[in-house]
Design a protein around this motif. Sequence first.
Motif, PDB file in Angstrom:
ATOM      1  N   LYS A  84       0.971  -1.986  -0.284  1.00 30.45           N
ATOM      2  CA  LYS A  84       0.004  -0.069   0.283  1.00 30.45           C
ATOM      3  C   LYS A  84       0.986   0.750  -0.446  1.00 30.45           C
ATOM      4  N   LEU A  85       2.273   1.407   0.962  1.00 33.35           N
ATOM      5  CA  LEU A  85       2.992   2.525   0.969  1.00 33.35           C
ATOM      6  C   LEU A  85       3.327   2.615  -0.813  1.00 33.35           C
ATOM      7  N   LYS A  86       3.803   1.957  -1.241  1.00 30.29           N
ATOM      8  CA  LYS A  86       4.379   1.841  -2.359  1.00 30.29           C
ATOM      9  C   LYS A  86       2.922   2.472  -3.788  1.00 30.29           C
ATOM     10  N   THR A  87       2.196   2.258  -3.250  1.00 27.66           N
ATOM     11  CA  THR A  87       1.118   3.024  -3.833  1.00 27.66           C
ATOM     12  C   THR A  87       0.214   3.506  -4.019  1.00 27.66           C
ATOM     13  N   GLN A  88       0.902   3.922  -2.610  1.00 27.67           N
ATOM     14  CA  GLN A  88      -0.063   5.507  -2.480  1.00 27.67           C
ATOM     15  C   GLN A  88       1.269   6.625  -2.944  1.00 27.67           C
ATOM     16  N   ILE A  89       3.010   6.147  -2.755  1.00 27.74           N
ATOM     17  CA  ILE A  89       3.869   6.731  -2.921  1.00 27.74           C
ATOM     18  C   ILE A  89       4.241   7.461  -4.517  1.00 27.74           C
ATOM     19  N   ALA A  90       3.440   5.927  -5.659  1.00 29.67           N
ATOM     20  CA  ALA A  90       3.222   5.772  -6.729  1.00 29.67           C
ATOM     21  C   ALA A  90       2.362   7.445  -7.769  1.00 29.67           C
ATOM     22  N   SER A  91       1.270   7.174  -6.546  1.00 28.15           N
ATOM     23  CA  SER A  91       0.570   7.578  -7.144  1.00 28.15           C
ATOM     24  C   SER A  91       0.172   9.343  -5.805  1.00 28.15           C
ATOM     25  N   GLY A  92       1.657   9.790  -5.566  1.00 24.55           N
ATOM     26  CA  GLY A  92       1.622  11.231  -5.223  1.00 24.55           C
ATOM     27  C   GLY A  92       0.929  11.373  -4.165  1.00 24.55           C
ATOM     28  N   LYS A 111      15.185   8.283  -1.742  1.00 24.44           N
ATOM     29  CA  LYS A 111      14.399   8.987  -2.630  1.00 24.44           C
ATOM     30  C   LYS A 111      13.711  10.175  -2.949  1.00 24.44           C
ATOM     31  N   GLY A 112      13.499  10.912  -1.214  1.00 22.27           N
ATOM     32  CA  GLY A 112      13.002  11.994  -1.128  1.00 22.27           C
ATOM     33  C   GLY A 112      11.861  11.390  -0.665  1.00 22.27           C
ATOM     34  N   ILE A 113      11.426  10.790   0.241  1.00 17.99           N
ATOM     35  CA  ILE A 113       9.819  10.415   0.392  1.00 17.99           C
ATOM     36  C   ILE A 113       9.413  10.821   1.749  1.00 17.99           C
ATOM     37  N   PHE A 114      10.668  11.272   2.489  1.00 24.57           N
ATOM     38  CA  PHE A 114      10.403  11.964   3.559  1.00 24.57           C
ATOM     39  C   PHE A 114      10.797  13.459   4.476  1.00 24.57           C
ATOM     40  N   GLU A 115      10.222  13.871   5.314  1.00 24.74           N
ATOM     41  CA  GLU A 115      10.873  15.040   5.403  1.00 24.74           C
ATOM     42  C   GLU A 115      12.067  15.135   6.348  1.00 24.74           C
ATOM     43  N   PRO A 116      12.485  15.507   6.229  1.00 28.90           N
ATOM     44  CA  PRO A 116      14.126  15.346   6.883  1.00 28.90           C
ATOM     45  C   PRO A 116      13.777  16.438   7.852  1.00 28.90           C
TER      46      PRO A 116
END
Length: 428
Positions: A84-92, A111-116
């Motif tokens: 599900k996480l990969k799906t959410q990331i792909a959909s933005g 990949k810059g998915i998370f905020e530092p």
Amino acid sequence: MKVKKLKLLSLIFVMLLVFLSACSGGSQGAKGTNGKKMVELTWMFWAGQGDRPQWEALAKKVTEKYPNIKVNMQVYDWNTYWTKLKTQIASGNTADIVGMQSAQLPVYAEKGIFEPLNSYIDTSKNLNYSDFNKAITDGMTYDGKTYALPYDYGAFTLLYNKELFKKYHVPLPDEKMTWEGFLDRAKKLTHREKKEYGFAFPDHIWDSTPWIWQMNGDWLKGNGDYKINSPETIKAFKFLSDLVNKYKVAPTAGELSAIGYDEQFSSGKIGMIIDGPWTIQGYKKYEKPGKLDIGVQVMPKAPTGRNVSFVAGSGLAVSAKSKHKKEAFKAISVITNSESLKYLAKNGRAYPARDSAVEAFNKYNKDIDNISAFHKQALNSKAYKTSPKYAEAEEIINQGLEPIFYGKENVKTALNKIQRKLDELNKE
């Protein structure tokens, strides 16, 4: 009279505008009890049905602390979660708050998915960041940046079955136990005709890592490349291989493929294993006089004098695409504060990532002999660090280790074969 009518009409018009505004504003237009604009956050997480009420209670604590913040949970089982996480990331459309496991973090951080979170941590007045175990906060960093606040963790530590030790009059493990003393105990506990073994472990790099580190070896270099065939690492695997193939104090990989080491330990057939505190609640269900009585001890000391282990754990990250990053950080600060982690520990849910909450876990598990050894080992442990290529490297290594523990290939030959494949991966 006309003036009064105009005033009345004006008043009605203003009231109508206020009413329509309130109706059309939605959750973003609503206000919390403190009068501030209401912010609704999504929290994507994994949990079992039995755990969910505890996490929901912590979500409510966020609103108690910050009345203008509401946290809505999206809960999945462990395996479904990562899909599900990969799906959410792909959909933005990633949730504002994301559950993250330390070994998985580099893949997403790169990949810059998370905020530092460094700037949020540095400016927070009530976080008390130093209360978190240092090794697990290191595990929540990548390339010098912190991407999650941890809520649980654990050091791989020695667990033993007191009933089997008592049955064969073998001294219990102590803090001074060496690899030699460990082997001696394992020999005395092993009775293969009864399918009883002194030790058991799966042939995975995860479970082998403490032994490698204790011999001053490693399989991940500082630049992110993988190196599995150093002399130190070969010595560590030689010791582990001998436990199975030479001394026969541990079941073979073939035997473990039929019945896992954890199942055999639960059934009272194994004297010692290494595992994390997250497994304690599961093992406790099988405790029975004459069968299983769990004790905990720090790792045995290698010929180098070291008994270091690793820690791994889980935390909460903030999506880089969240429109409410400040509020999300406030939320995870509440969920991971000392009182919240004590609450989880008292309910047997997790080994707390904060030192101030550890005693709550120990009290809940006071029936386990020497339960404080988990914390002692954690203070002598390092983060289980990985890289963005970890999934591929882990598969290569684990497949290559099988011939060793099936007794089909010597350690040096097998590790050299693995290294040739890792060299190709390192070039990618």
